[in-house]
Design an enzyme around this catalytic site. Sequence first.
Site, short mmCIF file in Angstrom:
data_model
loop_
_atom_site.label_atom_id
_atom_site.label_comp_id
_atom_site.label_asym_id
_atom_site.label_seq_id
_atom_site.Cartn_x
_atom_site.Cartn_y
_atom_site.Cartn_z
N ASP A 115 0.84 -1.20 0.00
CA ASP A 115 0.00 0.00 0.00
C ASP A 115 0.87 1.24 0.00
O ASP A 115 2.09 1.16 0.03
CB ASP A 115 -0.90 0.00 1.24
N ASP A 117 0.51 3.51 2.48
CA ASP A 117 0.45 3.96 3.87
C ASP A 117 -0.71 4.93 4.08
O ASP A 117 -1.85 4.56 3.90
CB ASP A 117 1.80 4.55 4.28
#
Length: 174
Positions: A115, A117
């Site tokens: 991802d 974050d």
Amino acid sequence: MAPGHVVICDQFIDRTKGQRNDTFFDGPEVAHLSAPAPYCEQLRAVAVDACAAAGITAHSGGTIVVIDGPRFATLAESRLHAQSGADIINMTQYPEVVLARELGMCYVALGLVTDYDAGLPGNPDVVPVTQEDVMAVFATNIGRLRDAVLRLVTAVAETRVCRCGPGRPQPLGH
């Protein structure tokens, strides 16, 4: 580095809060580990090849910042980690890499990017991560990761010429 890519780490930044045993030399003898290159360079090269053979985009080298969990970073923390030179954030790697080095063991880390974050500044289409997002990326990539790890294990040379063993710290007597 994008979700689904793997980072073969070469550096770490410890941002844990000292709640983990991080040395085998906690007294009465003390030893100081020299750690400018904590991860095994030879194993990193083998890991990059193993990832490529498994169809994974791998980045040879990258800095991982290790945080305590179990939570994701705030937006301010995420910015701070990026400014400090971190490429990926994780809740593991420390103290494992240091403990392995204290024992003179080779150590390599394959960090799956799951991802972005807390999101990407200036890009409202990239939203902060959720646990469900992370698990979905793991589910999509677990087969290729297993393949890469099996390839890595079978390709490790019996005799290595890396610097992991000789730099092992020796206890200092009191």
